[in-house]
Write a protein that holds these residues in place. Sequence first.
Motif, short mmCIF file in Angstrom:
data_model
loop_
_atom_site.label_atom_id
_atom_site.label_comp_id
_atom_site.label_asym_id
_atom_site.label_seq_id
_atom_site.Cartn_x
_atom_site.Cartn_y
_atom_site.Cartn_z
N PHE B 14 10.26 -33.19 -0.77
CA PHE B 14 10.07 -31.83 -1.27
C PHE B 14 8.63 -31.61 -1.75
CE2 PHE B 14 10.15 -28.91 -4.95
CZ PHE B 14 10.52 -27.75 -4.29
N VAL B 15 8.11 -32.61 -2.48
CA VAL B 15 6.75 -32.49 -3.01
C VAL B 15 5.73 -32.41 -1.86
CG1 VAL B 15 4.93 -33.81 -4.20
CG2 VAL B 15 7.16 -33.52 -5.27
N LEU B 16 5.91 -33.27 -0.86
CA LEU B 16 4.98 -33.24 0.27
C LEU B 16 5.07 -31.91 1.02
CD1 LEU B 16 5.21 -36.90 1.58
CD2 LEU B 16 3.31 -35.82 0.39
N LEU B 17 6.29 -31.43 1.14
CA LEU B 17 6.49 -30.13 1.81
C LEU B 17 5.79 -29.02 1.03
CD1 LEU B 17 8.35 -30.24 4.29
CD2 LEU B 17 10.03 -28.92 3.00
N LEU B 18 6.02 -29.01 -0.27
CA LEU B 18 5.39 -28.01 -1.13
C LEU B 18 3.87 -28.07 -1.01
CD1 LEU B 18 5.80 -26.01 -3.67
CD2 LEU B 18 5.26 -28.01 -5.04
N THR B 19 3.34 -29.30 -0.90
CA THR B 19 1.90 -29.47 -0.84
C THR B 19 1.32 -28.99 0.49
OG1 THR B 19 2.30 -31.46 -2.10
CG2 THR B 19 0.08 -31.13 -1.33
N TYR B 20 2.01 -29.30 1.58
CA TYR B 20 1.39 -29.08 2.89
C TYR B 20 1.78 -27.80 3.59
CZ TYR B 20 -0.98 -33.47 2.69
OH TYR B 20 -1.84 -34.47 2.32
N VAL B 21 2.99 -27.29 3.33
CA VAL B 21 3.42 -26.12 4.10
C VAL B 21 2.47 -24.92 3.99
CG1 VAL B 21 5.20 -24.33 4.20
CG2 VAL B 21 5.83 -26.73 4.39
N PRO B 22 2.03 -24.53 2.76
CA PRO B 22 1.13 -23.37 2.71
C PRO B 22 -0.15 -23.57 3.52
CG PRO B 22 1.93 -23.92 0.52
CD PRO B 22 2.36 -25.03 1.41
N ILE B 23 -0.73 -24.77 3.43
CA ILE B 23 -1.98 -25.02 4.15
C ILE B 23 -1.73 -25.00 5.66
CG2 ILE B 23 -3.88 -26.65 4.49
CD1 ILE B 23 -3.14 -27.74 1.67
N LEU B 24 -0.63 -25.66 6.08
CA LEU B 24 -0.36 -25.72 7.52
C LEU B 24 -0.10 -24.34 8.10
CD1 LEU B 24 1.71 -29.02 7.76
CD2 LEU B 24 -0.70 -28.62 8.31
N ILE B 25 0.61 -23.51 7.34
CA ILE B 25 0.85 -22.15 7.83
C ILE B 25 -0.46 -21.38 7.98
CG2 ILE B 25 1.83 -19.91 7.16
CD1 ILE B 25 4.28 -21.38 6.23
N LEU B 26 -1.33 -21.55 7.00
CA LEU B 26 -2.64 -20.90 7.07
C LEU B 26 -3.40 -21.37 8.32
CD1 LEU B 26 -3.71 -18.93 4.94
CD2 LEU B 26 -5.23 -20.72 4.15
N ILE B 27 -3.30 -22.67 8.59
CA ILE B 27 -4.00 -23.22 9.75
C ILE B 27 -3.42 -22.64 11.05
CG2 ILE B 27 -4.44 -25.33 11.07
CD1 ILE B 27 -4.64 -26.78 8.37
N ILE B 28 -2.10 -22.59 11.12
CA ILE B 28 -1.47 -22.03 12.33
C ILE B 28 -1.98 -20.61 12.58
CG2 ILE B 28 0.71 -21.22 13.33
CD1 ILE B 28 2.05 -23.59 11.82
N TYR B 29 -1.99 -19.80 11.52
CA TYR B 29 -2.40 -18.41 11.69
C TYR B 29 -3.92 -18.24 11.74
CZ TYR B 29 2.32 -16.72 11.52
OH TYR B 29 3.62 -16.47 11.84
N SER B 30 -4.65 -19.35 11.71
CA SER B 30 -6.09 -19.23 11.94
C SER B 30 -6.37 -19.18 13.44
CB SER B 30 -6.84 -20.40 11.30
OG SER B 30 -6.64 -21.58 12.05
N PHE B 31 -5.36 -19.51 14.23
CA PHE B 31 -5.54 -19.52 15.68
C PHE B 31 -5.00 -18.26 16.34
CE2 PHE B 31 -5.67 -24.10 14.68
CZ PHE B 31 -6.92 -24.38 15.22
N THR B 32 -4.93 -17.19 15.58
CA THR B 32 -4.56 -15.92 16.18
C THR B 32 -5.36 -14.81 15.51
OG1 THR B 32 -2.70 -14.51 16.79
CG2 THR B 32 -2.61 -15.49 14.60
N ASP B 33 -5.69 -13.78 16.27
CA ASP B 33 -6.56 -12.74 15.72
C ASP B 33 -5.72 -11.64 15.08
OD1 ASP B 33 -8.64 -11.20 15.04
OD2 ASP B 33 -9.15 -10.55 17.07
N SER B 34 -5.14 -11.97 13.90
CA SER B 34 -4.29 -10.97 13.25
C SER B 34 -4.82 -10.68 11.85
CB SER B 34 -2.85 -11.49 13.16
OG SER B 34 -2.80 -12.58 12.28
#
Lengths: 266, 264
Positions: B14-34
Amino acid sequence: MKLRFSRSQLCIPYALFLALFVVLPLVIVFYFALTDKSGNFSLANFSRFFFDPALISTMIVSMAIGAAATIICLLLGYPVAYILARSGWHRKNVLLLLLVMPMWINFVLRINALKEFMQLIGILGKYNFLNTVLGMVYDFLPFMILPLYTTLIKIDKSLLEASADLGATPSTTFLSVTLPLSTPGILSGITMVFMPTMTVYVISDALGLGHVVILGKQIEHYFGSGDNWNMGSTIALVLLLVIFASTFLSNRFKDEESEEKGRALW
Amino acid sequence: MVKKKIFSSLILAFVLLLTYVPILILIIYSFTDSAFVGQWKGFSLALYLRLFSDREIMLIVKDTILLALAAASISTILGTVGAIGIYYSKKRTAKAMSAISNIPMINAEIITAVSLVLLFTMFFGGKSMFSLLSGHVVITIPFVVVSVIPKLKQMDDNLYEAALDLGATPLKALLTVVLPEIIPGIVSGFMLSVTLSLDDYIVTAFTKPNTFSTISTYVYESMNRPATSKLPELRALSAIIFFAILGVALLSAFRKNKQQGDSF
């Protein structure tokens, strides 16, 4: 005659630096806190600090956020530190790296990521207080895990074996051996989380959308648009005294703590 | 016992998820022009291109790095000399100086920040690059001192005396005998200073001149004025920083692993 300079003289430049940039500024905070706008001695700001409803509610909110964040950090951090302390060399290093690595990302960018995430799942703006607490946990959890980990790893394993040999169940061993022996880590973790959560207004601004006001924000207000440096200094001074008092009380843990803060990043 | 293990592992996950999910989502959406996170408009590197051609952000990134390097260099030199001085001082002097040296580390950052604002307004004519640089030195220098002192403690003090007996001047003895012994502490003090300076928001916001921005202050302002800001470009910046850090972390983990392997 050529003198052998003594190595202790090398501390002179640093002593001058500390006097000018650490001690003198704090003396000026004292001065501003104890005077009014025209420079006359006054305790009006102190009485205002304890009677102004806005400041009282700020104090209550700050302490509530600090307490909630600290308790959650402790509840989450203890099991994680426990696993870390019991892991083998390889697993431990991977886990430590995974836990510490996000701290190298710029703090405001990290909070921004969390804010975007909260917006995405639709909780931003709905639960300002809770979101702020979550943000504090997100940011300060490693500061709870690392001191806990360093105390847990120092516990002599033979004590646990002795406890088991003498017939204690694992939970009794935990409650009567492990937990008391990890008190220094718990105390150090609590001070490292609780104190900053009362002042890091970046998190409450971003995730509480400005509706959650903590002590740090009040200081910023009085030094900014509020334009009352004396009042701002008074709040800073009260906080300073609280911090010094708690540091003094946990003095024997202090050296560990400062090393901890460094190790938390590297 | 097994139950406890499962429980702990769940919390760890849970802690690792809490730590990484926000950053990973931001990274995913850095690859689209929205315009915002959650809106996917197909894979695109447009945000990265816009980021690199954005003069304002590029200047801020450069300034942030330069500030960190400058502050860390000053802190490392002054802090190392200070640590040597403290270590060889009389016990009472050493104790008092360490205590004062630790203040910026224990203190709430905002108190350090306002105290410096007061100092610079009263004696140095207000905020400038000088106040900003001083602020960053103040918050980083204690970490250099606490990194160097343990290395001095580990050192064999007879080495320095031997160097003097063999005719070295104190300066030469320090540079050729003491310095090599404490260099790991100095390096980690420097790295720590760079990291802390790059990361800092509060002291920067209070001590900087109005015309100057760092990544921290820029992102803070963008967050609180979402309508006019370049939040999409900042997703790309976050991703780049994340990958850079991941690279450094993997590299250091690899080296550590190798060292450990060698020692067996």
